[in-house]
Design a protein around this motif. Sequence first.
Motif, PDB file in Angstrom:
ATOM      1  N   UNK A 201       0.814  -1.207   0.000  1.00  0.00           N
ATOM      2  CA  UNK A 201       0.000   0.000   0.000  1.00  0.00           C
ATOM      3  C   UNK A 201       0.852   1.263   0.000  1.00  0.00           C
ATOM      4  N   UNK A 202       2.004   1.216   0.645  1.00  0.00           N
ATOM      5  CA  UNK A 202       2.924   2.349   0.565  1.00  0.00           C
ATOM      6  C   UNK A 202       3.459   2.477  -0.856  1.00  0.00           C
ATOM      7  N   UNK A 203       3.775   1.338  -1.469  1.00  0.00           N
ATOM      8  CA  UNK A 203       4.277   1.348  -2.843  1.00  0.00           C
ATOM      9  C   UNK A 203       3.253   1.989  -3.781  1.00  0.00           C
ATOM     10  N   UNK A 204       2.002   1.585  -3.668  1.00  0.00           N
ATOM     11  CA  UNK A 204       0.957   2.113  -4.547  1.00  0.00           C
ATOM     12  C   UNK A 204       0.683   3.587  -4.262  1.00  0.00           C
ATOM     13  N   UNK A 244      -9.192  -2.419  -3.161  1.00  0.00           N
ATOM     14  CA  UNK A 244     -10.136  -1.313  -3.057  1.00  0.00           C
ATOM     15  C   UNK A 244      -9.454  -0.009  -3.414  1.00  0.00           C
ATOM     16  N   UNK A 245      -9.946   1.093  -2.871  1.00  0.00           N
ATOM     17  CA  UNK A 245      -9.412   2.413  -3.160  1.00  0.00           C
ATOM     18  C   UNK A 245      -8.995   3.117  -1.879  1.00  0.00           C
ATOM     19  N   UNK A 246      -7.845   3.752  -1.927  1.00  0.00           N
ATOM     20  CA  UNK A 246      -7.401   4.582  -0.812  1.00  0.00           C
ATOM     21  C   UNK A 246      -8.287   5.824  -0.803  1.00  0.00           C
ATOM     22  N   UNK A 247      -9.030   6.066   0.282  1.00  0.00           N
ATOM     23  CA  UNK A 247      -9.965   7.200   0.301  1.00  0.00           C
ATOM     24  C   UNK A 247      -9.284   8.561   0.220  1.00  0.00           C
ATOM     25  N   UNK A 248      -7.968   8.608   0.495  1.00  0.00           N
ATOM     26  CA  UNK A 248      -7.270   9.899   0.461  1.00  0.00           C
ATOM     27  C   UNK A 248      -6.589  10.163  -0.875  1.00  0.00           C
ATOM     28  N   UNK A 249      -6.137   9.112  -1.551  1.00  0.00           N
ATOM     29  CA  UNK A 249      -5.408   9.297  -2.809  1.00  0.00           C
ATOM     30  C   UNK A 249      -6.165   8.747  -4.008  1.00  0.00           C
ATOM     31  N   UNK A 253      -5.537  -0.063  -3.421  1.00  0.00           N
ATOM     32  CA  UNK A 253      -4.875  -0.541  -2.219  1.00  0.00           C
ATOM     33  C   UNK A 253      -5.382  -1.930  -1.880  1.00  0.00           C
ATOM     34  N   UNK A 254      -4.530  -2.695  -1.215  1.00  0.00           N
ATOM     35  CA  UNK A 254      -4.895  -4.036  -0.781  1.00  0.00           C
ATOM     36  C   UNK A 254      -5.615  -3.930   0.558  1.00  0.00           C
ATOM     37  N   UNK A 255      -6.917  -4.268   0.553  1.00  0.00           N
ATOM     38  CA  UNK A 255      -7.705  -4.159   1.777  1.00  0.00           C
ATOM     39  C   UNK A 255      -7.442  -5.344   2.699  1.00  0.00           C
ATOM     40  N   UNK A 256      -7.423  -6.534   2.122  1.00  0.00           N
ATOM     41  CA  UNK A 256      -7.142  -7.751   2.876  1.00  0.00           C
ATOM     42  C   UNK A 256      -6.747  -8.831   1.882  1.00  0.00           C
ATOM     43  N   UNK A 257      -6.246  -9.955   2.388  1.00  0.00           N
ATOM     44  CA  UNK A 257      -5.856 -11.037   1.487  1.00  0.00           C
ATOM     45  C   UNK A 257      -5.810 -12.356   2.246  1.00  0.00           C
ATOM     46  N   UNK A 258      -5.918 -13.433   1.490  1.00  0.00           N
ATOM     47  CA  UNK A 258      -5.716 -14.783   2.002  1.00  0.00           C
ATOM     48  C   UNK A 258      -4.583 -15.434   1.228  1.00  0.00           C
ATOM     49  N   UNK A 259      -3.913 -16.366   1.880  1.00  0.00           N
ATOM     50  CA  UNK A 259      -2.903 -17.147   1.179  1.00  0.00           C
ATOM     51  C   UNK A 259      -3.592 -18.152   0.269  1.00  0.00           C
ATOM     52  N   UNK A 260      -3.056 -18.325  -0.923  1.00  0.00           N
ATOM     53  CA  UNK A 260      -3.567 -19.367  -1.803  1.00  0.00           C
ATOM     54  C   UNK A 260      -3.038 -20.716  -1.333  1.00  0.00           C
ATOM     55  N   UNK A 276      -9.356  -5.521 -16.380  1.00  0.00           N
ATOM     56  CA  UNK A 276      -9.970  -4.556 -15.479  1.00  0.00           C
ATOM     57  C   UNK A 276      -9.430  -4.717 -14.077  1.00  0.00           C
ATOM     58  N   UNK A 277      -9.343  -3.614 -13.367  1.00  0.00           N
ATOM     59  CA  UNK A 277      -8.936  -3.649 -11.959  1.00  0.00           C
ATOM     60  C   UNK A 277     -10.011  -4.349 -11.148  1.00  0.00           C
ATOM     61  N   UNK A 278      -9.589  -5.305 -10.307  1.00  0.00           N
ATOM     62  CA  UNK A 278     -10.543  -6.017  -9.458  1.00  0.00           C
ATOM     63  C   UNK A 278     -10.776  -5.216  -8.206  1.00  0.00           C
ATOM     64  N   UNK A 279     -11.744  -4.344  -8.243  1.00  0.00           N
ATOM     65  CA  UNK A 279     -12.039  -3.480  -7.099  1.00  0.00           C
ATOM     66  C   UNK A 279     -13.331  -3.919  -6.449  1.00  0.00           C
ATOM     67  N   UNK A 280     -13.306  -3.892  -5.135  1.00  0.00           N
ATOM     68  CA  UNK A 280     -14.490  -4.291  -4.366  1.00  0.00           C
ATOM     69  C   UNK A 280     -14.855  -3.144  -3.436  1.00  0.00           C
ATOM     70  N   UNK A 281     -16.017  -2.657  -3.567  1.00  0.00           N
ATOM     71  CA  UNK A 281     -16.417  -1.543  -2.714  1.00  0.00           C
ATOM     72  C   UNK A 281     -17.812  -1.807  -2.155  1.00  0.00           C
TER      73      UNK A 281
END
Length: 281
Positions: A201-204, A244-249, A253-260, A276-281
């Motif tokens: 998220x810092x990288x993005x 998802x989307x960073x509300x400030x920028x 951003x990665x909201x959460x994740x699971x290991x495959x 397409x970007x896989x965004x979930x809101x």
Amino acid sequence: MGRLFTNNLNIGYGEQIIVNDLSVSIPDKQITTIIGSNGCGKSTLLKAITRIINHHSGNVLLDGKDILKENTKALAKKMAILPQSPESASGLTVGELVSYGRFPYQKGFGRLTKKDLEVIDWALDVTGTFDYKFRPVDALSGGQRQRVWIAMALAQETDIIFLDEPTTYLDMAHQLEVLELLQTLNIEQQRTIIMVLHDLNQAARFADYLIAMKDGKIVKAGNCEEVMNHQVLKKVFQIDAEIGRDPRTNKPMCITYNLLKGENKHEENSIPSHFALSAHS
């Protein structure tokens, strides 16, 4: 094409190849961040581009010239690097450490000129470390020391600055402090910044251009929209990420994740050029 690029670069230690046939162009006057799992070749790539280590084959070109053929001092006037674990500055004051950045410009007995002293003070001022000038580096906090090392890199007066995990061992506030400083240098002084970061998220948030690596190769390179998505993160990190989307920028951003797990972890599905970007809101 930017000023700096690699062409079919192969890098390794002994017979072991770490980076394989890698070609990439670094955008000029932007912030480029390299991401990838441990051991994928991120730091190795940085070291080869900055001539800290030699590469087996291929080349690194800066302003149309092979860096291996460049004079050391001439190259040091064009690019500076802050390694992952800077050498100990024990016994040095902040001003003394930053003065080392003037090495490429020194002649004869290496005495500092009026211009050198002015540049040192400027580098201290722009990094917010001027008040520490006469303090021992060892007496500073981690965040303060990191800014002093960045000041030393700035004192080289290079257009290009490399940083290998500049936020390592820093708390959240100091991480943000360092990254905001680098962003300011990029925006206000047009410095080209290339860095390795672990935090996605810092990288993005701070990068204009992302390079995602796995097993010594580039999986995807492009803007944050192109790289910070479900498919790329799945291939690079073997994770099932919710983006998802960073509300400030408004950046991804990665909201959460699971290991495959199981077979999915080893899937090597090709990534389409455009999706397409896989965004979930």
